[in-house]
Design an enzyme around this catalytic site. Structure first.
Site, PDB file in Angstrom:
ATOM      1  N   ARG A   1      -3.535   8.199 -10.296  1.00 22.08           N
ATOM      2  CA  ARG A   1      -4.102   9.506 -10.637  1.00 22.08           C
ATOM      3  C   ARG A   1      -3.062  10.625 -10.609  1.00 22.08           C
ATOM      4  O   ARG A   1      -3.312  11.720 -11.108  1.00 22.08           O
ATOM      5  CB  ARG A   1      -5.331   9.837  -9.790  1.00 22.08           C
ATOM      6  CG  ARG A   1      -5.076  10.013  -8.334  1.00 22.08           C
ATOM      7  CD  ARG A   1      -6.380   9.980  -7.562  1.00 22.08           C
ATOM      8  NE  ARG A   1      -7.264  11.098  -7.873  1.00 22.08           N
ATOM      9  CZ  ARG A   1      -7.042  12.356  -7.503  1.00 22.08           C
ATOM     10  NH1 ARG A   1      -5.945  12.664  -6.832  1.00 22.08           N
ATOM     11  NH2 ARG A   1      -7.893  13.308  -7.797  1.00 22.08           N
TER      12      ARG A   1
ATOM     13  N   PRO B   1      -1.199  -3.634   8.629  1.00 24.03           N
ATOM     14  CA  PRO B   1      -1.538  -2.627   9.645  1.00 24.03           C
ATOM     15  C   PRO B   1      -0.334  -2.198  10.481  1.00 24.03           C
ATOM     16  O   PRO B   1      -0.374  -1.148  11.118  1.00 24.03           O
ATOM     17  CB  PRO B   1      -2.583  -3.311  10.538  1.00 24.03           C
ATOM     18  CG  PRO B   1      -2.788  -4.675  10.014  1.00 24.03           C
ATOM     19  CD  PRO B   1      -1.905  -4.906   8.839  1.00 24.03           C
TER      20      PRO B   1
ATOM     21  N   ASP C   1      -5.472  19.184  -5.216  1.00 24.21           N
ATOM     22  CA  ASP C   1      -6.052  18.286  -4.221  1.00 24.21           C
ATOM     23  C   ASP C   1      -5.543  18.561  -2.818  1.00 24.21           C
ATOM     24  O   ASP C   1      -4.459  19.105  -2.634  1.00 24.21           O
ATOM     25  CB  ASP C   1      -5.714  16.828  -4.560  1.00 24.21           C
ATOM     26  CG  ASP C   1      -6.567  16.277  -5.680  1.00 24.21           C
ATOM     27  OD1 ASP C   1      -7.674  16.808  -5.886  1.00 24.21           O
ATOM     28  OD2 ASP C   1      -6.131  15.318  -6.341  1.00 24.21           O
TER      29      ASP C   1
ATOM     30  N   GLU D   1      -4.415 -14.305   9.409  1.00 21.47           N
ATOM     31  CA  GLU D   1      -3.722 -13.531  10.455  1.00 21.47           C
ATOM     32  C   GLU D   1      -2.524 -12.781   9.889  1.00 21.47           C
ATOM     33  O   GLU D   1      -1.911 -11.964  10.575  1.00 21.47           O
ATOM     34  CB  GLU D   1      -3.256 -14.454  11.588  1.00 21.47           C
ATOM     35  CG  GLU D   1      -4.371 -14.961  12.479  1.00 21.47           C
ATOM     36  CD  GLU D   1      -5.228 -13.839  13.056  1.00 21.47           C
ATOM     37  OE1 GLU D   1      -4.664 -12.835  13.524  1.00 21.47           O
ATOM     38  OE2 GLU D   1      -6.460 -13.982  13.011  1.00 21.47           O
TER      39      GLU D   1
HETATM   40  N1  SAH Z   1      -3.057 -10.011  12.445  1.00 24.83           N
HETATM   41  C1  SAH Z   1      -2.828  -8.812  11.738  1.00 24.83           C
HETATM   42  C2  SAH Z   1      -3.999  -8.428  10.851  1.00 24.83           C
HETATM   43  C3  SAH Z   1      -4.198  -9.348   9.704  1.00 24.83           C
HETATM   44  S1  SAH Z   1      -5.455  -8.769   8.647  1.00 24.83           S
HETATM   45  C4  SAH Z   1      -2.618  -7.689  12.726  1.00 24.83           C
HETATM   46  O1  SAH Z   1      -3.310  -7.651  13.738  1.00 24.83           O
HETATM   47  O2  SAH Z   1      -1.784  -6.799  12.485  1.00 24.83           O
HETATM   48  C5  SAH Z   1      -5.059  -9.622   7.149  1.00 24.83           C
HETATM   49  C6  SAH Z   1      -4.318  -8.822   6.102  1.00 24.83           C
HETATM   50  O3  SAH Z   1      -5.071  -7.682   5.760  1.00 24.83           O
HETATM   51  C7  SAH Z   1      -2.963  -8.291   6.523  1.00 24.83           C
HETATM   52  O4  SAH Z   1      -1.964  -9.253   6.327  1.00 24.83           O
HETATM   53  C8  SAH Z   1      -2.797  -7.115   5.587  1.00 24.83           C
HETATM   54  O5  SAH Z   1      -2.276  -7.521   4.313  1.00 24.83           O
HETATM   55  C9  SAH Z   1      -4.223  -6.632   5.382  1.00 24.83           C
HETATM   56  N2  SAH Z   1      -4.567  -5.437   6.181  1.00 24.83           N
HETATM   57  C10 SAH Z   1      -5.445  -5.392   7.212  1.00 24.83           C
HETATM   58  N3  SAH Z   1      -5.547  -4.152   7.711  1.00 24.83           N
HETATM   59  C11 SAH Z   1      -4.732  -3.371   6.986  1.00 24.83           C
HETATM   60  C12 SAH Z   1      -4.395  -1.981   7.015  1.00 24.83           C
HETATM   61  N4  SAH Z   1      -4.913  -1.142   7.914  1.00 24.83           N
HETATM   62  N5  SAH Z   1      -3.519  -1.521   6.117  1.00 24.83           N
HETATM   63  C13 SAH Z   1      -2.948  -2.357   5.203  1.00 24.83           C
HETATM   64  N6  SAH Z   1      -3.223  -3.675   5.131  1.00 24.83           N
HETATM   65  C14 SAH Z   1      -4.100  -4.193   5.997  1.00 24.83           C
END
Ligand code: SAH
Length: 255
Positions: A158, A93, A173, A120
């Site tokens: 795709r 994220p 698209d 996490e």
């Molecule tokens: N503690 C982190 C969230 C961990 S969620 C934070 O607050 O930033 C666990 C895993 O899910 C992450 O390591 C990532 O690989 C994935 N993940 C969660 N949300 C995501 C998103 N919006 N985009 C890409 N990967 C995501």
């Protein structure tokens, strides 16, 4: 195109490797998928892949060593197939927001290693040493990187030559430069009347120029209403014609 995916849940990936357009392309050998489960690269009897965070706090953090060993196994396999090491992309994220132009950049490469976090997240030292790029699917938090990795793979596959039946499908698209980065226009199919509502008559007129103009204006109107930022970007890129601008003038102001 080759994807190596480092994941604790490799079984999830049949969703892209077995079904639909991406499944067909996989069977045709247009792209390949190799999954690497860090749990298979642990050194203790319990196959531990996570531990508590230094400094305290909730949740668990993925251990570096099983990830490193999984990545080395993926690299050895790539090398055995005559490939140079593929870039490592972490789903996160805190990464750069994924979009259609990022999909196009990836589609032009030989492949990537997609790293899926859980819990996490991942020990920062592993990220600092091995990750080339971080990609986010959007401003929300999922419980793992698997769904984002599948979304990235689907968007990229795709775009590969000969994956879609009609070559024009992808270039029409939403977000594609060929559509001036606008949103796609609405689609209609049979029957001609659905619950009393007819298909816009121009679409069954057979008049290609009028159809193209109708679709262009539908795209412009929808984009102006929902994503004025994309209209501004198209204008800046010089993608709007004088005809487009004249049409936009006829729309009621959105604010
Ligand atoms: N503690 C982190 C969230 C961990 S969620 C934070 O607050 O930033 C666990 C895993 O899910 C992450 O390591 C990532 O690989 C994935 N993940 C969660 N949300 C995501 C998103 N919006 N985009 C890409 N990967 C995501």
């Amino acid at each position: 195109m080759r994807f190596d995916v480092i994941t604790l849940f490799p079984e999830l990936f049949t969703a892209v490797s077995d079904s639909g357009v991406t499944g067909r392309a996989h069977r045709q050998g247009i792209w390949s998928l190799n999954t690497w489960n860090p749990r298979n690269y642990t050194t203790d009897v319990h196959h531990t892949v996570d531990d508590r965070p230094y400094g305290g706090g909730p949740g668990m953090v993925m251990l570096s060593q099983p990830l490193e060993s999984a990545l080395m196994a993926a690299r050895a396999h790539q090398q055995a197939q005559g490939l140079s090491p593929l870039p490592v992309i972490l789903m996160s994220p805190v990464g750069r927001r994924f979009d259609q132009s990022a999909a196009q950049v990836l589609a032009a490469r030989p492949g990537a290693v997609l790293l899926c976090g859980r819990y996490e997240g991942i020990d920062q030292r592993f990220i600092d040493q091995y990750v080339d790029e971080e990609i986010s699917l959007g401003d929300f938090v999922l419980s793992g990187g698997e769904i984002p990795a599948m979304a990235v793979m689907d968007a990229v596959v795709r775009l590969l030559p000969s994956v879609l039946h009609t070559a024009d499908s992808a270039i029409q698209d939403s977000f594609q430069p060929s559509l001036s980065g606008l949103l796609d226009s609405p689609h209609y199919t049979r029957p001609e009347l659905f619950n009393g509502v007819p298909v816009p008559s121009v679409l069954s007129s057979g008049h290609h120029k009028n159809i193209a103009r109708f679709r262009r204006e539908a795209s412009l109107a929808l984009t102006a209403r929902r994503r004025p930022d994309l209209i501004a970007a198209a204008r800046q890129n010089g993608w709007l014609t004088r005809e487009d601008e004249a049409f936009l003038q006829t729309l009621a102001p959105t604010q």
